[in-house]
Write a protein that holds these residues in place. Structure first.
Motif, PDB file in Angstrom:
ATOM      1  N   PRO A   1       0.816  -1.218   0.000  1.00 20.79           N
ATOM      2  CA  PRO A   1       0.000   0.000   0.000  1.00 20.79           C
ATOM      3  C   PRO A   1       0.849   1.267   0.000  1.00 20.79           C
ATOM      4  O   PRO A   1       0.476   2.258  -0.629  1.00 20.79           O
ATOM      5  CB  PRO A   1      -0.789  -0.113   1.300  1.00 20.79           C
TER       6      PRO A   1
ATOM      7  N   ARG B   1       2.706   1.474  -3.627  1.00 25.55           N
ATOM      8  CA  ARG B   1       1.696   1.616  -4.672  1.00 25.55           C
ATOM      9  C   ARG B   1       1.018   2.982  -4.553  1.00 25.55           C
ATOM     10  O   ARG B   1       0.735   3.650  -5.535  1.00 25.55           O
ATOM     11  CB  ARG B   1       0.618   0.529  -4.536  1.00 25.55           C
ATOM     12  N   GLY B   2       0.788   3.395  -3.298  1.00 25.31           N
ATOM     13  CA  GLY B   2       0.160   4.686  -3.066  1.00 25.31           C
ATOM     14  C   GLY B   2       1.020   5.827  -3.587  1.00 25.31           C
ATOM     15  O   GLY B   2       0.537   6.752  -4.239  1.00 25.31           O
TER      16      GLY B   2
ATOM     17  N   SER C   1       1.151   5.613  -7.551  1.00 21.18           N
ATOM     18  CA  SER C   1      -0.041   6.049  -8.284  1.00 21.18           C
ATOM     19  C   SER C   1      -0.500   7.434  -7.835  1.00 21.18           C
ATOM     20  O   SER C   1      -1.545   7.917  -8.276  1.00 21.18           O
ATOM     21  CB  SER C   1      -1.167   5.040  -8.103  1.00 21.18           C
TER      22      SER C   1
ATOM     23  N   VAL D   1      -1.768   8.536  -5.126  1.00 20.71           N
ATOM     24  CA  VAL D   1      -3.114   8.513  -4.581  1.00 20.71           C
ATOM     25  C   VAL D   1      -3.281   9.608  -3.519  1.00 20.71           C
ATOM     26  O   VAL D   1      -2.327   9.973  -2.838  1.00 20.71           O
ATOM     27  CB  VAL D   1      -3.427   7.114  -4.003  1.00 20.71           C
TER      28      VAL D   1
ATOM     29  N   ASP E   1     -17.221   2.110  -6.756  1.00 22.67           N
ATOM     30  CA  ASP E   1     -15.945   1.827  -7.423  1.00 22.67           C
ATOM     31  C   ASP E   1     -14.793   2.043  -6.454  1.00 22.67           C
ATOM     32  O   ASP E   1     -13.828   1.280  -6.417  1.00 22.67           O
ATOM     33  CB  ASP E   1     -15.757   2.727  -8.644  1.00 22.67           C
ATOM     34  N   TYR E   2     -14.914   3.099  -5.678  1.00 19.71           N
ATOM     35  CA  TYR E   2     -13.851   3.438  -4.727  1.00 19.71           C
ATOM     36  C   TYR E   2     -13.680   2.316  -3.698  1.00 19.71           C
ATOM     37  O   TYR E   2     -12.572   1.915  -3.371  1.00 19.71           O
ATOM     38  CB  TYR E   2     -14.234   4.749  -4.032  1.00 19.71           C
ATOM     39  N   ALA E   3     -14.808   1.806  -3.223  1.00 20.43           N
ATOM     40  CA  ALA E   3     -14.736   0.771  -2.191  1.00 20.43           C
ATOM     41  C   ALA E   3     -14.673  -0.627  -2.783  1.00 20.43           C
ATOM     42  O   ALA E   3     -14.592  -1.610  -2.049  1.00 20.43           O
ATOM     43  CB  ALA E   3     -15.950   0.881  -1.268  1.00 20.43           C
ATOM     44  N   GLY E   4     -14.707  -0.729  -4.098  1.00 21.19           N
ATOM     45  CA  GLY E   4     -14.567  -2.044  -4.731  1.00 21.19           C
ATOM     46  C   GLY E   4     -15.766  -2.944  -4.543  1.00 21.19           C
ATOM     47  O   GLY E   4     -15.617  -4.145  -4.420  1.00 21.19           O
TER      48      GLY E   4
ATOM     49  N   LEU F   1      -7.273  -5.411   0.843  1.00 20.15           N
ATOM     50  CA  LEU F   1      -6.470  -4.483   0.038  1.00 20.15           C
ATOM     51  C   LEU F   1      -7.352  -3.449  -0.656  1.00 20.15           C
ATOM     52  O   LEU F   1      -6.872  -2.407  -1.090  1.00 20.15           O
ATOM     53  CB  LEU F   1      -5.658  -5.256  -1.009  1.00 20.15           C
ATOM     54  N   ARG F   2      -8.652  -3.733  -0.740  1.00 19.36           N
ATOM     55  CA  ARG F   2      -9.529  -2.756  -1.398  1.00 19.36           C
ATOM     56  C   ARG F   2      -9.558  -1.443  -0.626  1.00 19.36           C
ATOM     57  O   ARG F   2      -9.933  -0.406  -1.159  1.00 19.36           O
ATOM     58  CB  ARG F   2     -10.938  -3.318  -1.544  1.00 19.36           C
TER      59      ARG F   2
ATOM     60  N   PHE G   1      -6.823  -0.214   0.804  1.00 21.34           N
ATOM     61  CA  PHE G   1      -5.486   0.383   0.825  1.00 21.34           C
ATOM     62  C   PHE G   1      -4.979   0.786  -0.556  1.00 21.34           C
ATOM     63  O   PHE G   1      -3.940   1.411  -0.663  1.00 21.34           O
ATOM     64  CB  PHE G   1      -4.486  -0.593   1.459  1.00 21.34           C
ATOM     65  N   LEU G   2      -5.655   0.320  -1.577  1.00 20.21           N
ATOM     66  CA  LEU G   2      -5.164   0.575  -2.927  1.00 20.21           C
ATOM     67  C   LEU G   2      -6.184   1.369  -3.724  1.00 20.21           C
ATOM     68  O   LEU G   2      -7.386   1.206  -3.573  1.00 20.21           O
ATOM     69  CB  LEU G   2      -4.876  -0.747  -3.655  1.00 20.21           C
ATOM     70  N   GLU G   3      -5.688   2.241  -4.552  1.00 19.88           N
ATOM     71  CA  GLU G   3      -6.550   3.000  -5.450  1.00 19.88           C
ATOM     72  C   GLU G   3      -5.718   3.366  -6.659  1.00 19.88           C
ATOM     73  O   GLU G   3      -4.676   4.018  -6.502  1.00 19.88           O
ATOM     74  CB  GLU G   3      -7.097   4.238  -4.739  1.00 19.88           C
TER      75      GLU G   3
ATOM     76  N   LEU H   1      -8.100  -0.033  -7.850  1.00 21.78           N
ATOM     77  CA  LEU H   1      -8.071  -1.397  -7.341  1.00 21.78           C
ATOM     78  C   LEU H   1      -7.572  -2.377  -8.387  1.00 21.78           C
ATOM     79  O   LEU H   1      -8.046  -2.358  -9.524  1.00 21.78           O
ATOM     80  CB  LEU H   1      -9.483  -1.800  -6.922  1.00 21.78           C
ATOM     81  N   PRO H   2      -6.624  -3.223  -8.013  1.00 18.59           N
ATOM     82  CA  PRO H   2      -6.187  -4.254  -8.967  1.00 18.59           C
ATOM     83  C   PRO H   2      -7.247  -5.340  -9.139  1.00 18.59           C
ATOM     84  O   PRO H   2      -8.073  -5.554  -8.256  1.00 18.59           O
ATOM     85  CB  PRO H   2      -4.919  -4.823  -8.322  1.00 18.59           C
TER      86      PRO H   2
ATOM     87  N   LEU I   1     -10.611  -7.295  -6.724  1.00 16.40           N
ATOM     88  CA  LEU I   1     -12.015  -7.336  -7.132  1.00 16.40           C
ATOM     89  C   LEU I   1     -12.484  -8.775  -7.331  1.00 16.40           C
ATOM     90  O   LEU I   1     -13.597  -9.133  -6.971  1.00 16.40           O
ATOM     91  CB  LEU I   1     -12.209  -6.535  -8.425  1.00 16.40           C
TER      92      LEU I   1
ATOM     93  N   LYS J   1     -11.727   4.036   3.986  1.00 21.88           N
ATOM     94  CA  LYS J   1     -10.717   3.912   2.940  1.00 21.88           C
ATOM     95  C   LYS J   1      -9.861   5.183   2.865  1.00 21.88           C
ATOM     96  O   LYS J   1      -8.646   5.110   2.689  1.00 21.88           O
ATOM     97  CB  LYS J   1     -11.369   3.648   1.583  1.00 21.88           C
TER      98      LYS J   1
END
Lengths: 392, 245, 138, 331
Positions: free
Chosen positions: C21, C24-25, C28, C30, C109-112, D145-146, D148-150, D152-153, D157, D234
């Motif tokens: 995290p 990657r953060g 990207s 973020v 989308d944000y929360a998946g 991980l959803r 912690f990541l943005e 999302l891979p 999902l 998040k």
């Protein structure tokens, strides 16, 4: 617990066989994923014939599952010692068959993700709820029984005392699974082919013929593959059961014929016409149904005449014929023809599609996979019992 | 554990018993305990004045986002036109004056609907007002109801219906693949005090909708003055769609 | 002894994975700014408090759904005693929150999460558009 | 029994303390940032320290515990996975151990039956419980991980979709949530039920399970019952990940309890039996090839031994040996 490690060692041909099954299962699974994505339109089912190969196979294998009772009952109720060593084979066959049944139902569902709704909203007036209860219960009963008896045997101890009542419970339960499955169909208005009190008895009769016939074939196959033989006497006894059940089944079907054809009531007559002569030019089932009838007739000759029945070369042929005949009758004809003609008097057509057939094959693969694993375990744990009475 | 099991068995026995008693009661003619039972009368002759008219079908399909699937095998229909031969299968109208007339078919919203009896999740049920309703959120797509319905009033979404809806009505959901659907007597309109869309749309006023439990309703007056039939009454389902001859 | 490079390599991989995290953060770029929601189409009183809606709107929707579908009662009385016709497309979207893509999807989308509502219910903004395209958007 | 109760009470105590701390907004704001950072740092440094210490420990001898035919003569079929002769086979055995818990699968159980007779039976329930718990935990971790990541891979999902396959309730019910709880409860009661296992179970054995169960329960509570603002969480998680902490979303007692319990686990991890996560890779009975007979293994830190060979000795005493008439190797 599962004695699984017995199934993890095996010859090259064993592994080759498992690999083939795995490939069949994988193919079926891939096509199932496609069905999941596209919808059941991928099958040959349509608005008139809403149930087809999946449900028909389900119905057939409920019968195979129920048939375990035909070896359990003589052994436990009548202390028929000859069956001592093969009851476990019947129970494992039941487990594999019930698993297949559940997969067939799952494959047939339009919204499989919602399957738990059946439990979340239990609906006591729906036969499907009761069918689920009885099938799940039967799976559990057989799994517990098979595990308890086999573990005890492996450990060289007597099975725990609670096992006996559970086994006794499994006997009426086996009858119930096929009765309730018949009730799925027999209680529907507007489906005259199924609307008959004789459906449940017919289901049981055909089950007690096809299941034990398969069991005989499996025993003979085991003998061929592994040099361990089921006692010949037990096989002969099962053959007698197959004979009586097949006679009863054919008798019941003839009763159906008479009622439908002699009364001449169109809605009762037409499904039979569709099956055997074709209706309004639709005759896709006809060759299948005649095959089934002819095979049934041949099997009766082979089974009833003692000289043929006891002939070790003819018996497997007779059993194979019984199995195929009943598979066509119940696993294709009965369910599909129930929808013909439709309540509006339309004669629809139904032809399974390739994806549908491959999914069915995949489920067969799962069943054979499970069965192979279980039988491998049984044979690994006791190679001797089969060899024991080979002379008899 | 033991107790709950017992309780479970008791409940299931009673409910089976209850169902049996209800059926027996129904058999002796005490079905008419309902205060409201919406019903429909179809005037076959009026309807036949415009043999090419599909107003009711069009308005229903539009209102409920019923897909027009070109593949007949995967057809979805709520209200549709058929011949008397098909509509009254088992009856003989060969030499009758209606022999060639089209008949509008839809869900019969039966008194004792077999589809409700067999549904394993209560995704379809009979409402207080007699409408056989559907909950598309709950349907598992087992199609048991389709096997049970003697009128073929139910359709299954064999594929995703959305590509077959030309102009969608945003007021009403579409369905997703894998669920069963059928005519609902426009429950969404009834709750607003309106008549079903097909009734409103019929240019000949050939569809009469009303409460058949109310002796003063228009539909009852119509039924008491005109000869009528229902579809397959011998099955005991008690259809509430009546066909005026 | 000779295994040390392997051990340290393994450790490095492990550390890289669990700090995913972080890098990657950074990579990207973020931000901690969450999704921005379109303002309600016609700002009137709300059916429930924002706080409640943020955490439990799905429960409210289910409650409404059961009320409308199973009890056949399409009117919902909100927190401010306003009465709403229960309709995901007609009321929730069109009347209050605008469109699915501008409102629902932002957070989902944000929360998946991908609730199945939209395989049946229509997006008001897309009602006459291509339904197939809408389906494939999520 | 006492130790089990204490472990539960400890976890409950931590949860209650966290809940109490969450009452005060200022404390909450401060703790919600400091505790996770401290815990994560402890986890990372602790694990690194543990692994480094292990790497420095001498492991001079091959002690592969084997239970299969060693690679020997060409006509004897070796069991490569049970007695791995080379690195590739070792990797295979490690994979079986790490992914499928091979050694637990082999568990047996002795029971004394009538007779008296001692019966060795298989016992796979521990294996089953361990598999259920560990695999669920992995899926749950990937799912988390959803937060912690943005963007999302796809794998996150996919895990989410697969885990929530069954459409039950809202938010959708995760199968792993049920499986992980069942697994943990089984593992916990296993320690209590069997007198032998109970006797050797320490506080830490129970505590690890109780802590994990506490985390699972608080998470389940948060998702299905307590309900929290997931976008706010998040944002908070991304704030931690990007070192720009933001405030927690408004009512977050249940989330804070979950956070503190997870932090406790992270900080406790490197100093407890839970380091078996890393340790399993370094267990010499699993990760060494069984090639003792094929290759000579020299202890790498053997000091140089001064060797006095027979030849040297013969040269040294040649005269005397000759004089004594003794036979010589070299003429």
């Amino acid at each position: 617990m599962f004695l699984v490690e017995k199934a993890l060692t095996g010859s090259k041909s064993y592994w080759r066989w498992m690999l083939i099954l795995a490939a069949v299962i994988a193919t079926g699974f891939v096509f199932y994923l496609r069905q999941l994505d596209y919808g059941l339109g991928i099958t040959g089912l349509n608005r008139d014939v809403t149930w087809g190969l999946y449900i028909a196979q389900f119905t057939f294998f409920v019968g195979v599952a129920a048939s375990a009772v035909m070896v359990v009952l003589p052994y436990y109720l009548h202390n028929f010692k000859v069956f001592a060593k093969i009851t476990i084979l019947g129970e494992f066959l039941a487990i594999a068959a019930v698993t297949m049944c559940m997969l067939f139902i799952f494959a047939d569902m339009g919204q499989p993700a919602r399957v738990l709704n059946v439990l979340l909203y239990p609906t006591l007036h729906s036969m499907m709820f009761w069918d689920m209860v009885s099938l799940a219960g039967y799976l559990l009963l057989n799994a517990v029984i098979a595990w308890a008896t086999l573990t005890a045997e492996r450990n060289g101890t007597a099975p725990a005392r609670w096992v006996k009542p559970v086994i006794l419970l499994s006997i009426p339960w086996a009858v119930s699974i096929h009765t309730v499955t018949a009730f799925l169909y027999a209680g529907l208005p507007g489906r005259p082919l199924w609307l008959t009190a004789v459906l449940a008895p017919r289901f049981l009769a055909s089950a007690f013929a096809s299941g034990p016939a398969l069991l005989i074939l499996l025993c003979l196959l085991i003998a061929r593959v592994t040099k361990t033989q089921a006692p010949r006497e037990s096989i002969q006894k099962i053959a007698v059961i197959v004979t009586y059940a097949m006679v009863a089944n054919v008798f019941l079907i003839l009763m159906e014929f008479f009622t439908a054809l002699y009364s001449g009531v169109p809605e009762h007559r037409e499904p039979f016409q569709y099956m055997f002569t074709g209706l309004e030019g639709h005759a896709r089932l006809t060759p299948w149904m005649w095959t089934s009838v002819i095979l049934a007739a041949i099997s009766l000759v082979l089974l009833i005449v003692p000289r043929y029945r006891t002939n070790p070369r003819l018996l497997p042929i007779a059993c194979g014929i019984v199995f195929v005949s009943l598979w066509i009758d119940k696993g294709i004809g009965l369910i599909v023809a129930g929808f013909v003609p439709s309540p509006l008097g339309v004669v629809p057509d139904y032809v399974p599609t390739l994806p549908e057939v491959l999914i069915v094959a995949g489920i067969w693969g799962v069943g054979m996979f499970i069965l192979t694993v279980f039988y491998k375990i049984v044979i690994a744990i006791r190679p001797e019992p089969f060899a024991g009475h080979a002379g008899a | 554990m033991n107790l709950s099991r017992k309780a479970f068995l008791r409940v299931s026995c009673f409910s089976l018993l209850g169902a049996a008693m209800r059926k027996t009661a129904a058999a002796f003619g005490s079905t008419f305990s309902r205060k409201v039972q919406w019903g429909m009368a179809v005037d076959i002759r009026k309807c036949a004045r415009r043999p090419e008219c599909t107003a009711c079908i069009d308005v229903c399909d539009q209102a409920h986002n019923v897909p027009r699937v070109p593949d007949k095998r995967h057809e979805v229909r709520w209200i549709w036109k058929d011949t008397p031969e098909h509509a009254f299968e088992g009856e003989d109208f060969r030499y009758s004056s209606i022999a060639k007339l089209p008949v509008m078919l839809m869900c019969n919203h039966c008194d004792d609907p077999p589809c409700v009896r067999v549904c394993p999740t209560q995704a379809t049920w009979k409402r207080e007002d007699g409408i056989v309703a559907m909950d598309w959120h709950r349907c598992i797509g087992c199609r048991y109801c389709m096997a049970a319905c003697p009128y073929e009033s139910r359709s299954f979404n064999w594929v995703d219906p959305r590509p077959y809806i030309k102009t969608a009505n945003p007021e009403f959901p579409t369905r997703t693949k894998g669920v069963v659907e059928k005519c609902t007597f426009c429950v969404e309109r009834i709750s607003q005090g309106r008549e079903p869309a097909c009734v409103e749309a019929c240019p000949e006023k050939a569809l009469i909708f009303g409460n058949v439990m109310d002796a003063n309703s228009e539909i009852r007056r119509m039924l008491s003055s005109r000869d009528h039939v229902t579809r397959k009454p011998e099955l005991g389902t008690g259809p509430n769609v009546f066909y005026l001859l | 002894m000779r295994d040390r490079p392997v051990i340290y390599g393994g450790l490095a991989v492990f550390l890289a994975v669990i700090t995913l995290p972080f890098w990657r953060g950074i990579e990207s770029g973020v931000t901690t700014k969450g999704p921005e929601l379109a303002r309600p189409a016609t700002a009137r009183q709300c059916v429930a408090s924002t706080e409640f809606m943020k955490s439990s709107h799905m429960l409210l929707l289910m409650e409404m759904r059961d009320q409308a579908v199973r009890s056949g009662d399409p009117w919902y009385v909100g927190a401010g005693h306003g009465t709403y016709t229960i309709s995901l497309t007609g009321t929730c979207l069109e009347q209050c929150h605008g469109s699915k893509t501008e409102f629902c999807d932002r957070c989902h989308d944000y929360a998946g999460v991908a609730p199945g509502c939209w395989s049946c219910h229509l997006d008001a903004g897309h009602s006459t558009g291509s339904l197939t395209a809408m389906r494939s958007s999520r | 029994m006492k130790r089990a109760v204490y472990s539960i009470l400890t976890v409950a105590g931590i949860a209650v303390l966290a809940g109490a701390a969450a009452r005060d907004a200022a404390v909450l704001r401060w703790l919600a940032v400091v505790v996770p950072y401290a815990a994560f740092a402890t986890f990372v440094l602790g694990m690194s320290w543990r692994v480094t210490v292990w790497s420095l420990s001498p492991a001079p001898f091959r002690i592969p515990t084997v239970c299969g035919q060693q690679k020997a003569l060409s006509w004897i079929k070796p069991d490569r996975l049970e007695s791995p002769p080379d690195t590739l086979a070792v990797v295979g055995r490690m994979a079986l151990e790490v992914l499928l818990f091979r050694s637990l699968f082999r568990n047996t159980r002795m029971t004394l039956r009538e007779g008296p007779r001692l019966v060795f039976g298989e016992n796979k329930f521990l294996w089953l419980g361990a598999m259920a718990f560990h695999w669920s935990l992995l899926v749950i971790l990937v799912r988390h991980l959803r937060l912690f990541l943005e963007p999302l891979p796809a794998i996150v999902l996919a895990a989410e979709k697969l885990d929530g396959f069954f459409e039950v309730g809202t938010p959708v019910f995760y199968v792993t949530d049920a499986v992980v709880v069942v697994g943990l409860l089984y593992l916990f009661q296993r320690r209590l039920r069997d007198p032998l296992v109970r006797y050797i179970s320490l506080f830490t054995d129970y505590f690890a399970l109780a802590l994990l169960a506490g985390i699972a329960f608080s998470g389940i509570w948060m998702r299905y019952f307590g309900r929290v603002d997931i976008t706010g969480i998040k944002e908070f998680a991304l704030g931690l990940a990007t070192f720009r902490p933001v405030a927690l979303p408004a009512p977050s007692d249940s989330f804070f309890v979950h956070l503190i319990l997870v932090s406790t686990l992270a900080a406790y991890f490197p100093f407890s039996k839970l380091v078996h996560m890393g340790g399993v890779f370094l267990s010499p009975t699993r990760n060494l090839a069984n090639n003792n007979r094929a290759r000579r293994h020299v202890n790498p830190w053997n000091y140089p031994v001064r060797v006095h060979t027979y030849e040297e000795w013969e040269t040294e005493f040649r005269d005397k040996l000759e004089a004594a008439g003794l036979p010589l190797e070299r003429k």
